[in-house]
Design an enzyme around this catalytic site. Structure first.
Site, PDB file in Angstrom:
ATOM      1  N   GLY A  63      -1.436   1.211  39.957  1.00 44.20           N
ATOM      2  CA  GLY A  63      -2.226  -0.015  39.982  1.00 44.20           C
ATOM      3  C   GLY A  63      -3.722   0.144  39.781  1.00 44.20           C
ATOM      4  O   GLY A  63      -4.463  -0.822  39.934  1.00 44.20           O
ATOM      5  N   ASP A  83       5.567  -2.814  35.492  1.00 45.70           N
ATOM      6  CA  ASP A  83       6.029  -1.424  35.513  1.00 45.70           C
ATOM      7  C   ASP A  83       7.484  -1.376  35.961  1.00 45.70           C
ATOM      8  O   ASP A  83       7.966  -2.289  36.643  1.00 45.70           O
ATOM      9  CB  ASP A  83       5.169  -0.578  36.457  1.00 45.70           C
ATOM     10  CG  ASP A  83       5.192   0.907  36.090  1.00 45.70           C
ATOM     11  OD1 ASP A  83       4.138   1.421  35.667  1.00 45.70           O
ATOM     12  OD2 ASP A  83       6.258   1.541  36.212  1.00 45.70           O
ATOM     13  N   ASP A  99      12.318  -2.727  33.590  1.00 50.06           N
ATOM     14  CA  ASP A  99      12.338  -1.742  32.514  1.00 50.06           C
ATOM     15  C   ASP A  99      12.328  -2.495  31.187  1.00 50.06           C
ATOM     16  O   ASP A  99      13.322  -3.090  30.788  1.00 50.06           O
ATOM     17  CB  ASP A  99      13.599  -0.876  32.633  1.00 50.06           C
ATOM     18  CG  ASP A  99      13.659   0.234  31.597  1.00 50.06           C
ATOM     19  OD1 ASP A  99      12.792   0.246  30.696  1.00 50.06           O
ATOM     20  OD2 ASP A  99      14.562   1.083  31.683  1.00 50.06           O
ATOM     21  N   ASP A 124      -0.873   1.866  29.772  1.00 48.27           N
ATOM     22  CA  ASP A 124      -1.024   3.246  30.240  1.00 48.27           C
ATOM     23  C   ASP A 124       0.367   3.859  30.431  1.00 48.27           C
ATOM     24  O   ASP A 124       0.547   4.791  31.203  1.00 48.27           O
ATOM     25  CB  ASP A 124      -1.815   3.250  31.555  1.00 48.27           C
ATOM     26  CG  ASP A 124      -2.319   4.632  31.941  1.00 48.27           C
ATOM     27  OD1 ASP A 124      -2.564   5.438  31.029  1.00 48.27           O
ATOM     28  OD2 ASP A 124      -2.459   4.907  33.142  1.00 48.27           O
ATOM     29  N   LYS A 164      -2.691   3.801  25.474  1.00 48.25           N
ATOM     30  CA  LYS A 164      -2.708   5.254  25.646  1.00 48.25           C
ATOM     31  C   LYS A 164      -1.592   5.872  24.810  1.00 48.25           C
ATOM     32  O   LYS A 164      -0.454   5.413  24.845  1.00 48.25           O
ATOM     33  CB  LYS A 164      -2.503   5.640  27.113  1.00 48.25           C
ATOM     34  CG  LYS A 164      -2.504   7.166  27.314  1.00 48.25           C
ATOM     35  CD  LYS A 164      -2.420   7.553  28.770  1.00 48.25           C
ATOM     36  CE  LYS A 164      -0.997   7.463  29.295  1.00 48.25           C
ATOM     37  NZ  LYS A 164      -0.882   7.967  30.683  1.00 48.25           N
TER      38      LYS A 164
END
EC number: 2.1.1.166
Length: 206
Positions: A63, A83, A99, A124, A164
């Site tokens: 977080g 997430d 997911d 990320d 990322k």
């Protein structure tokens, strides 16, 4: 021999981790991970955040990116932290656990937020790393392409995509796909990213 090499890499990572100045600073300042400082540096160099932004944070656990973003967008903005792993509550942040490689979960998320205009999608996301780059890199690219797909669906005109990724096989193809969908693209490697890491960040604007 392979087991010994893995153990050596693991021990080296642990030593670096606990000696890392950003890990120490995160602990001292009640920040959830050192990733907070990567986003801070990316923001300072590129002026990513504005007051009132609506933001999706993919791969948000634990977080720290949402922590940083919530301080930058103010009370008028909104953050959805997503997430597969659980995330402890963060003031001003909505949490969606699932997911997104599962189509039903992905469609549920997209439908849930279909009435919101998002100004920034930041990812990320990373798979569980095995240490075998020939295995890890395809999984990394898969998650990057998933983040790109989500950004396609939800981003506003002039919206920003922060991703990322890692340098390696499949990255050039990914970069070309992003280039087809966004007007401006910049590759960044903040100082907070470890020198020997292949980690890089793509900042793209529609």
């Amino acid at each position: 021999m392979i087991v010994q090499k893995k153990k050596h890499r693991s021990n080296r990572w642990l030593l670096e981790h606990f000696q890392d100045q950003y890990v120490k600073a995160a602990k001292k300042n009640n920040i959830r991970s050192r990733a907070w400082f990567k986003l801070e540096q990316l923001d300072k160099n590129n002026k990513i955040f504005k007051i009132g932004m609506n933001v999706i944070d993919l791969g948000a656990a634990p977080g720290s990116w949402s922590q940083y973003a919530s301080n930058r967008i103010g009370k008028k903005g909104r953050i959805i932290a997503c997430d597969i792993l659980p995330i402890r509550p963060i003031t001003g942040v909505d949490i969606f656990q699932g997911d997104f490689r599962n189509k039903k979960t992905l469609n549920l998320m997209l439908n849930t937020f279909s009435n919101i205009t998002f100004h920034l999608v930041m990812s990320d996301m990373a798979p569980n790393i095995t240490g075998n780059f020939s295995i890890d890199m395809p999984r990394i690219i898969e998650l990057c392409k998933l983040a790109l797909k989500i950004s396609e669906h939800v981003l506003s005109k002039n919206g920003i995509f922060l991703l990322k990724s890692f340098q390696g096989e499949g990255f050039n193809e990914l970069y070309k796909e992003i280039k087809m969908l966004f007007k401006k693209i910049k590759i960044c490697k903040p100082k907070t990213s470890r020198t020997r890491s292949r980690e890089i960040f793509i900042l793209a604007t529609r």
